[in-house]
Design an enzyme around this catalytic site. Sequence first.
Site, PDB file in Angstrom:
ATOM      1  N   ILE A 158      28.178  28.714  53.337  1.00 16.17           N
ATOM      2  CA  ILE A 158      27.788  30.147  53.359  1.00 16.17           C
ATOM      3  C   ILE A 158      28.529  30.980  52.562  1.00 16.17           C
ATOM      4  O   ILE A 158      28.005  31.840  51.851  1.00 16.17           O
ATOM      5  CB  ILE A 158      27.986  30.603  54.852  1.00 16.17           C
ATOM      6  CG1 ILE A 158      26.896  29.836  55.716  1.00 16.17           C
ATOM      7  CG2 ILE A 158      27.620  32.191  55.096  1.00 16.17           C
ATOM      8  CD1 ILE A 158      27.225  30.103  57.423  1.00 16.17           C
ATOM      9  N   ILE A 238      31.833  37.711  59.157  1.00 15.47           N
ATOM     10  CA  ILE A 238      30.613  37.038  59.846  1.00 15.47           C
ATOM     11  C   ILE A 238      31.073  35.581  60.342  1.00 15.47           C
ATOM     12  O   ILE A 238      30.084  34.898  60.685  1.00 15.47           O
ATOM     13  CB  ILE A 238      29.639  36.956  58.785  1.00 15.47           C
ATOM     14  CG1 ILE A 238      30.025  36.223  57.625  1.00 15.47           C
ATOM     15  CG2 ILE A 238      28.971  38.537  58.519  1.00 15.47           C
ATOM     16  CD1 ILE A 238      28.620  35.630  56.814  1.00 15.47           C
ATOM     17  N   ALA A 239      32.287  35.321  60.498  1.00 11.92           N
ATOM     18  CA  ALA A 239      32.843  34.145  60.735  1.00 11.92           C
ATOM     19  C   ALA A 239      32.739  33.954  62.271  1.00 11.92           C
ATOM     20  O   ALA A 239      31.744  33.464  62.896  1.00 11.92           O
ATOM     21  CB  ALA A 239      33.995  33.843  60.173  1.00 11.92           C
ATOM     22  N   ARG A 240      33.859  34.458  63.033  1.00 12.47           N
ATOM     23  CA  ARG A 240      34.034  34.160  64.244  1.00 12.47           C
ATOM     24  C   ARG A 240      34.978  35.181  64.755  1.00 12.47           C
ATOM     25  O   ARG A 240      35.813  35.755  64.080  1.00 12.47           O
ATOM     26  CB  ARG A 240      34.675  32.866  64.680  1.00 12.47           C
ATOM     27  CG  ARG A 240      33.480  31.676  64.833  1.00 12.47           C
ATOM     28  CD  ARG A 240      32.640  31.841  66.062  1.00 12.47           C
ATOM     29  NE  ARG A 240      31.758  30.748  66.403  1.00 12.47           N
ATOM     30  CZ  ARG A 240      30.705  30.761  65.818  1.00 12.47           C
ATOM     31  NH1 ARG A 240      29.945  31.560  64.954  1.00 12.47           N
ATOM     32  NH2 ARG A 240      29.878  29.673  65.950  1.00 12.47           N
ATOM     33  N   GLU A 269      33.829  38.454  72.711  1.00 12.50           N
ATOM     34  CA  GLU A 269      32.380  38.916  72.684  1.00 12.50           C
ATOM     35  C   GLU A 269      31.596  38.262  73.759  1.00 12.50           C
ATOM     36  O   GLU A 269      31.763  36.991  74.106  1.00 12.50           O
ATOM     37  CB  GLU A 269      31.596  38.593  71.251  1.00 12.50           C
ATOM     38  CG  GLU A 269      31.361  37.399  71.044  1.00 12.50           C
ATOM     39  CD  GLU A 269      30.825  37.012  69.479  1.00 12.50           C
ATOM     40  OE1 GLU A 269      31.354  37.461  68.660  1.00 12.50           O
ATOM     41  OE2 GLU A 269      29.826  36.178  69.505  1.00 12.50           O
ATOM     42  N   HIS A 287      26.448  39.803  66.637  1.00 11.23           N
ATOM     43  CA  HIS A 287      26.279  38.270  66.424  1.00 11.23           C
ATOM     44  C   HIS A 287      25.223  37.998  66.023  1.00 11.23           C
ATOM     45  O   HIS A 287      24.491  37.058  66.467  1.00 11.23           O
ATOM     46  CB  HIS A 287      26.940  37.584  67.350  1.00 11.23           C
ATOM     47  CG  HIS A 287      27.629  36.004  67.024  1.00 11.23           C
ATOM     48  ND1 HIS A 287      28.525  35.429  67.572  1.00 11.23           N
ATOM     49  CD2 HIS A 287      26.986  35.390  66.075  1.00 11.23           C
ATOM     50  CE1 HIS A 287      28.683  34.319  67.055  1.00 11.23           C
ATOM     51  NE2 HIS A 287      27.774  34.306  66.216  1.00 11.23           N
ATOM     52  N   ILE A 288      24.616  38.640  64.837  1.00  4.43           N
ATOM     53  CA  ILE A 288      23.148  38.093  64.386  1.00  4.43           C
ATOM     54  C   ILE A 288      22.970  37.630  63.107  1.00  4.43           C
ATOM     55  O   ILE A 288      21.797  37.873  62.606  1.00  4.43           O
ATOM     56  CB  ILE A 288      22.487  39.734  64.617  1.00  4.43           C
ATOM     57  CG1 ILE A 288      22.753  40.597  63.852  1.00  4.43           C
ATOM     58  CG2 ILE A 288      22.086  40.000  66.014  1.00  4.43           C
ATOM     59  CD1 ILE A 288      21.860  41.910  63.624  1.00  4.43           C
TER      60      ILE A 288
HETATM   61  C1  GLV Z   1      26.691  31.263  64.448  1.00  2.65           C
HETATM   62  O1  GLV Z   1      27.586  31.827  64.814  1.00  2.65           O
HETATM   63  C2  GLV Z   1      26.612  29.921  64.204  1.00  2.65           C
HETATM   64  O2  GLV Z   1      27.802  29.452  64.116  1.00  2.65           O
HETATM   65  O3  GLV Z   1      25.612  29.375  64.003  1.00  2.65           O
END
Ligand code: GLV
Length: 328
Positions: A158, A238-240, A269, A287-288
Amino acid sequence: MSQPRILVARAIFPDIVDRLREHFDVEANPDDVIWTPAELAARLADKDGVLTTGSQRIDAALLAAAPRLKICANMAVGYNNFDVDAMTAAGVQGTNTPDVLTETTADFGFALLMATARRMTESEHYLRAGKWTKWSYDMFAGSDIHGSTLGIIGMGRIGQGIAKRGAHGFGMKVVYHNRSRLSAELEAECKASYVSKEELLRTADHVMLVVPYTAASHHTIGASELALMKPTATLINIARGGIVDDAALALALRERRIAAAGLDVFEGEPNVHPDLLTVPNVVLTPHIASATVPTRRAMANLAADNLIVFFGGQGALTPVNKPASARV
Ligand code: GLV
């Protein structure tokens, strides 16, 4: 011979549950009830496999309560909800859903970066609240994307997708930090240069976090890292949740020690640190990052295929561990 018993722990596309029913005796959760760990354990007591999302914790206690369980197929690329060591020790296969979400998630990382740097949600709230009575020269002036420096922490699939978008699409200078350096070919493809974490934080105009969550990556960004960043910089996660110290970030945003943040993931979350809800210079999404219909379908289908192929005796398609001896 009776079919393996499968639990689908959260609601997913009904036709994909139907596909699983062609192979398994399935207990699904169409009402999408969020089970407590004890309720999940009770449902897994007689199951051979489970399709999880990131919200079910699979640990030693749960595995002990699920003696027949042989595979946990996560519908997510991240699998920090799995205690992988406990699963491997118990002979339980884990799988995730890599690749199918890479481009969609990279698109979203870029969307969140654009929305954050250009203050899109903040200005929309202003407009909707009826506050826009006149134009002014500095109204919601943000920072540029094109020609700026993008710093990516975590250069897996990613991260590489985001680097390519930045370098090739927006003429950004891309620097990255990762546990290991990419090959010269991949660096050239991404037009990205490897730097230390400190240099990245000091020089990037936009910092993007795309690392998996582990004990080692907990609070990769805390107060001291935020202090290294430019006061004009933006931070995108956008990780965790847990990669960023959300309380420290909320304070840095309030005191304008960095310009803005865009967050798709949060510590604890779906709860969000209350201070983040009251600072204006943060874009918040639930988380989308992988949420397009084709990609969510591809993720659910890959999780289902992992179960089907595994019980067909061909191993897992996208394993995250290698149990030495499988449960029978
Ligand atoms: C979403 O956060 C995933 O890990 O796929």
